[in-house]
Enzyme design. Sequence first.
Site, short mmCIF file in Angstrom:
data_model
loop_
_atom_site.label_atom_id
_atom_site.label_comp_id
_atom_site.label_asym_id
_atom_site.label_seq_id
_atom_site.Cartn_x
_atom_site.Cartn_y
_atom_site.Cartn_z
N ASP A 36 75.33 53.27 -8.30
CA ASP A 36 74.25 53.43 -9.28
C ASP A 36 73.14 54.31 -8.71
OD1 ASP A 36 75.73 51.78 -10.80
OD2 ASP A 36 74.28 50.11 -10.89
N TYR A 39 74.07 57.88 -8.74
CA TYR A 39 73.98 58.37 -10.12
C TYR A 39 72.51 58.69 -10.45
CZ TYR A 39 74.25 58.32 -15.25
OH TYR A 39 74.15 58.65 -16.57
N LYS A 119 90.52 42.54 -33.19
CA LYS A 119 89.44 42.89 -34.12
C LYS A 119 88.14 42.36 -33.55
CE LYS A 119 88.15 42.89 -38.95
NZ LYS A 119 86.75 42.60 -38.66
N CYS A 412 66.41 1.50 -28.72
CA CYS A 412 67.84 1.84 -28.76
C CYS A 412 68.46 1.36 -30.07
CB CYS A 412 68.53 1.17 -27.57
SG CYS A 412 70.32 1.25 -27.65
N CYS A 415 70.98 -1.79 -28.85
CA CYS A 415 70.51 -3.04 -28.24
C CYS A 415 69.01 -3.28 -28.44
CB CYS A 415 70.86 -3.07 -26.76
SG CYS A 415 69.83 -1.97 -25.77
N CYS A 436 73.05 -3.45 -22.86
CA CYS A 436 73.34 -2.62 -24.05
C CYS A 436 74.85 -2.51 -24.28
CB CYS A 436 72.72 -1.24 -23.87
SG CYS A 436 73.04 -0.17 -25.28
#
Length: 671
Positions: A36, A39, A119, A412, A415, A436
């Site tokens: 890079d 470039y 596609k 909850c 519970c 619970c």
Amino acid sequence: MTVAPPKIVSEAEKLRHEIDEHNYRYHVLDDPIISDSEYDVLFQKLKKLEAEYPTLITPDSPTQRVGSKPLKEFKEVKHEIPMLSLENGFSEEEVVAFDERVHQRLHTTDPIEYVCEPKLDGLAISIVYEKGKLAFAATRGDGEVGEDVTENIRTILMIPLHLRGKEFPKVFEVRGEVYISKSGFEKLNREAEKKGEKIFVNPRNAAAGSIRQLDPRITATRPLSLFCYGVGVIEGIKIPDKHSEILALIKQFGFPVNPEIKVSTGIKACLKYYEHMAEKRKKLTYEIDGIVYKVNDIDLQKKLGFVSRAPRWALAHKFPAEEVSTVIEDVEFQVGRTGAITPVARLKPVFVGGATVSNATLHNMDEIQRKDIHIGDTVLVRRAGDVIPEVVAVIKSKRPRSAKKIHLPKVCPVCHSHIETIEGEAVARCTGGLFCRAQRKEAIKHFASRRMMNIEGLGDKLVDQLVDTKLVDHVSDVYKLTLDQLSSLERMAEKSAQNLLDELEKSKKTTLARFLHALGIRDVGEATAKELARHFGDLPDLMSANEEELQSVPDIGPIVAKHIVAFFAEKHNRDIIQQLIKSGIHWEKVARAKQLPLQGKTFVLTGTLKSFSREEAKEKLENLGAKVSGSVSAKTHYVVVGEDAGSKLKKAQELGIKILDEEEFKKFLHH
Ligand code: I6G
């Protein structure tokens, strides 16, 4: 204006050519030969020359991709050859019927040669080159008239500003799909979120939004890509006889063509390609929504012609849609194994990703807020592969007046224990623990699942039934079930009951890693369970390990170590483990990871040592398996004291920790 001397003119020309070639290698061939930064050097050189001699600037110079001012509006462009749409097929039968129609119209029974192309889910575009130079580009629009997006198309580096090669037609119109890759899309949204800007719903919308930007400087920042799939107006050269040859020509002129494209003979081969791509789809770096089959022979295409704006020689065989819109009818809160409360949207059922979906996770309250989701909203739901369906975005324009905000419940739903939210954590949790019922059920389902104790037959429905009828409270209870108890359950025949008992018996022979994973210790997944088993070899050593010792196991940090210690500190958990072992669960002892002499020991170094630097001493200790901590606590085993030791020595003395001076430390290391 100063006219550039001929030497400079040719230097600029050479630079432009070199930059174009590197662009082509990088973006089209995916085979760069310079870095890079190399470039950039070429690019800056050209820019400098053009700044010195502005007469050198040509519209197709690589420095001239991004316009400097926004447009007021997009002009309309009429497509000389309309941009048609494709007929869709959603099943194998529809594809076979398409092939039969092609045979009938062509009066042949010979297998047809098709070009099979993925596609892309992007934006169709037409780009026209006159005398080899990019003249204008337009969106598909309604197929007859599109919008002039030349300025934006020029910013896409993989689109050449002039055709590659020395000979080219007078007019060359190439058509393709502009798209944004999956990773480009994620990066774009991450940046948008950071800047507090609008999030794009999916890569297609992001690509369309980027092309329909009035300011080309913004488009230039978007990670847009292109695959070309066909041609429009061509003047000055003979059009090849086959579609596959047209694709080769497009490539030759410097455009990217999808490397997955394949010529297949007969519709069976096309269907095989479809299956292959459906499998490969998730590995592709871009989204595709189906496969397009096109009759390869251009003469045959001409014979087949068109019907209502679609060619009779092509079919888009769609994958089941992964995103569709539907309405959120309600939101419920589910309680997970660790008490995590997850909001779940109850949806008006829709067919998406190959299945009918009526629930989608909303993840947590932060996500609900971020996406601004209300009950009553029309939303985009995504289901890809076997992933849990999720709500991607709200279609705000469809929000009804009656839309309701979503609130986290205070207790909850199962519970009625208090729900806590911890500052900085997105997840809210039920504080009920094993009181619970929901948490207990989830713990048992987790325990029984395939990758843990692998109890075939103990599925979710049966676990619910067993807990609801109070036959089972905790995981250890499943091994106490009797044939009578199981046979007494609704929908449970004696044979199934006996099968389950056999499976339970079979599951008792397991591995330590599976057992640890099955216990459901917070943050201990499969990989961590394996590491723990390897490190400790058997359960008793692990159960008595402290946080520091645990942290010497690869990948275990302070938080996971805390969770493990807390789990084994709980009497209830130790009782359950004992009961499980009493029921006959067993495993072979694991060969321990190589035991180092100071494994599990924690050292603190303080003051200046004469013979080693602090780093050297630390390294020596770590090589012997010790952990070196920065502060003294009750968990410290040794404090090594050099000259001018301060508060750490004092603290060690207060805590009664073993203190080693430098000489003692050297002897210690030696032994
Ligand atoms: O919209 C399209 C996407 C992809 C197409 C298409 C395509 O080929 C891979 N091909 C044609 C012929 C048309 N639309 C009209």
